[in-house]
Design a protein around this motif. Sequence first.
Motif, PDB file in Angstrom:
ATOM      1  N   GLN A   1      42.370   2.605 -13.530  1.00 21.37           N
ATOM      2  CA  GLN A   1      42.531   1.836 -12.304  1.00 21.37           C
ATOM      3  C   GLN A   1      41.971   0.426 -12.352  1.00 21.37           C
ATOM      4  O   GLN A   1      42.028  -0.287 -11.372  1.00 21.37           O
ATOM      5  CB  GLN A   1      41.883   2.601 -11.138  1.00 21.37           C
TER       6      GLN A   1
ATOM      7  N   ARG B   1      41.776   2.684  -3.763  1.00 22.97           N
ATOM      8  CA  ARG B   1      41.758   3.294  -5.098  1.00 22.97           C
ATOM      9  C   ARG B   1      40.480   4.109  -5.330  1.00 22.97           C
ATOM     10  O   ARG B   1      40.496   5.097  -6.049  1.00 22.97           O
ATOM     11  CB  ARG B   1      41.907   2.221  -6.184  1.00 22.97           C
ATOM     12  N   ASP B   2      39.419   3.670  -4.716  1.00 22.18           N
ATOM     13  CA  ASP B   2      38.171   4.419  -4.873  1.00 22.18           C
ATOM     14  C   ASP B   2      38.300   5.828  -4.317  1.00 22.18           C
ATOM     15  O   ASP B   2      37.538   6.720  -4.670  1.00 22.18           O
ATOM     16  CB  ASP B   2      37.030   3.700  -4.146  1.00 22.18           C
TER      17      ASP B   2
ATOM     18  N   ASP C   1      43.734  -2.541  -1.152  1.00 24.14           N
ATOM     19  CA  ASP C   1      44.211  -1.700  -2.243  1.00 24.14           C
ATOM     20  C   ASP C   1      43.039  -1.195  -3.068  1.00 24.14           C
ATOM     21  O   ASP C   1      42.950  -0.024  -3.420  1.00 24.14           O
ATOM     22  CB  ASP C   1      45.172  -2.502  -3.112  1.00 24.14           C
ATOM     23  N   GLU C   2      42.100  -2.099  -3.327  1.00 21.99           N
ATOM     24  CA  GLU C   2      40.953  -1.719  -4.147  1.00 21.99           C
ATOM     25  C   GLU C   2      40.101  -0.665  -3.445  1.00 21.99           C
ATOM     26  O   GLU C   2      39.660   0.312  -4.056  1.00 21.99           O
ATOM     27  CB  GLU C   2      40.124  -2.952  -4.456  1.00 21.99           C
TER      28      GLU C   2
ATOM     29  N   TYR D   1      49.678   4.017   2.690  1.00 27.67           N
ATOM     30  CA  TYR D   1      48.997   4.285   1.422  1.00 27.67           C
ATOM     31  C   TYR D   1      49.651   5.485   0.748  1.00 27.67           C
ATOM     32  O   TYR D   1      50.141   6.390   1.426  1.00 27.67           O
ATOM     33  CB  TYR D   1      47.519   4.613   1.649  1.00 27.67           C
TER      34      TYR D   1
ATOM     35  N   ARG E   1      38.802   6.271 -12.819  1.00 25.30           N
ATOM     36  CA  ARG E   1      38.724   4.892 -12.322  1.00 25.30           C
ATOM     37  C   ARG E   1      38.621   3.935 -13.503  1.00 25.30           C
ATOM     38  O   ARG E   1      39.309   2.920 -13.554  1.00 25.30           O
ATOM     39  CB  ARG E   1      37.500   4.749 -11.420  1.00 25.30           C
TER      40      ARG E   1
ATOM     41  N   HIS F   1      47.188  10.277  -4.443  1.00 19.60           N
ATOM     42  CA  HIS F   1      47.477  10.560  -5.857  1.00 19.60           C
ATOM     43  C   HIS F   1      48.425  11.744  -6.018  1.00 19.60           C
ATOM     44  O   HIS F   1      49.035  11.931  -7.062  1.00 19.60           O
ATOM     45  CB  HIS F   1      46.191  10.725  -6.689  1.00 19.60           C
TER      46      HIS F   1
ATOM     47  N   SER G   1      33.143   6.410  -6.782  1.00 18.09           N
ATOM     48  CA  SER G   1      34.474   6.993  -6.927  1.00 18.09           C
ATOM     49  C   SER G   1      34.328   8.505  -6.954  1.00 18.09           C
ATOM     50  O   SER G   1      33.304   9.035  -7.376  1.00 18.09           O
ATOM     51  CB  SER G   1      35.109   6.497  -8.233  1.00 18.09           C
TER      52      SER G   1
ATOM     53  N   THR H   1      39.806  -6.103 -10.059  1.00 11.92           N
ATOM     54  CA  THR H   1      38.878  -5.853  -8.974  1.00 11.92           C
ATOM     55  C   THR H   1      38.521  -7.194  -8.371  1.00 11.92           C
ATOM     56  O   THR H   1      38.650  -8.230  -9.023  1.00 11.92           O
ATOM     57  CB  THR H   1      37.610  -5.129  -9.480  1.00 11.92           C
TER      58      THR H   1
ATOM     59  N   TRP I   1      43.768   6.728  -3.339  1.00  9.70           N
ATOM     60  CA  TRP I   1      44.982   6.226  -2.700  1.00  9.70           C
ATOM     61  C   TRP I   1      45.306   4.855  -3.265  1.00  9.70           C
ATOM     62  O   TRP I   1      44.434   4.164  -3.771  1.00  9.70           O
ATOM     63  CB  TRP I   1      44.782   6.076  -1.185  1.00  9.70           C
ATOM     64  N   VAL I   2      46.595   4.440  -3.146  1.00 12.34           N
ATOM     65  CA  VAL I   2      46.920   3.039  -3.424  1.00 12.34           C
ATOM     66  C   VAL I   2      47.643   2.472  -2.203  1.00 12.34           C
ATOM     67  O   VAL I   2      48.335   3.196  -1.485  1.00 12.34           O
ATOM     68  CB  VAL I   2      47.813   2.851  -4.683  1.00 12.34           C
TER      69      VAL I   2
END
Length: 334
Positions: free
Chosen positions: A231, A147-148, A143-144, A167, A227, A170, A221, A285, A151-152
Amino acid sequence: MNVHSLVSDTFIIDGDAYPALDKPLQPNWIAAAARAGFDLIGRARDRYHGVLRCRTCATDALVRINVIRDATPLCHACIHDRRSRAAQALGAELVAKCPEHRHYGLFRLPCGHVVRSQYTRVEAAADGGHALGCEDCRAARDDEAARDFGWVLVGPATSGRAGYRDYRHHCGHVQSISVSNMRWGDCTCAACGQGWAAKPSFIYLFRIDLPEMSVLKLGYSARPAKRLRHQLGLDRSVSAEVIRVLALSSGNLAVREEKACHRHMRNMHPELVLPKRVFGDAIKTQGEIYHLRAEPLLHALIDGVTARFRSAADHPSRSTAPKATDARRDTRPD
Ligand SMILES: [Zn+2]
Ligand SMILES: [Zn+2]
Ligand SMILES: [Zn+2]
């Protein structure tokens, strides 16, 4: 043949005392027990049970005569030992049997999570020298990483395809993407067409003032400000700022350089790398958090990235290594 030579007065089995019963031991039972790796040492509890002593671990067990005679009895102590050793070889610990399923045990992994796992899988992993993966930790890492890149992680791939996860981009679109591609941001959204790897990206340095201590986060990122604001799961009361961003021409380049910085810090300055337990859930994180004292070192590393990057871009003239301040000018991350 003296079939009673091994008989005791009382057997201690699983911590309970069982008086020995004065009943005969048939030679064919003794032979059958021997073939399975046991000595038949007496009879106890009732006329249906014999006491077997494992020839490997010397543990006594009550076993039904018909099992001794007609089947192959197993030593549960030896099996438990074998499973525990397999767990240990993986850095894990067998903590209990799974109450719902006899083929499964509960194992504490090196990360501290307790997982339910099939014994045969644990033993196969130990034999093959594989690690016992932690689903919780892996999901958090996946997931982490996502996010960069905007996406999640939603969960397992609905396609069921191995190595893939679902995933959400955004833009709202949900898509199956391979975990390894996502780790490098190597994916394009099928709905909005936005890829990441080939677009400009940023290495960033954040300062985060937690109530207990101030820390630094180094990362990459496409949108560092976002971020930081949205996030990292920071509490509203926590003040945080972007100390520095360095724009790079592609996401791939940013990932590569950022990973090299972390590697350097882990290898050369491990005392400045803060483990997850120090900041816990205050920052969402898994790592990449540094002691405030690391700030000059991290700036120097980013300076190094700038120098490498610039000298590659301006290859013919070799005198273009920039001053550190050049890189600290404002860039617009969003
Ligand atoms: Zn045994
Ligand atoms: Zn874990
Ligand atoms: Zn999209």
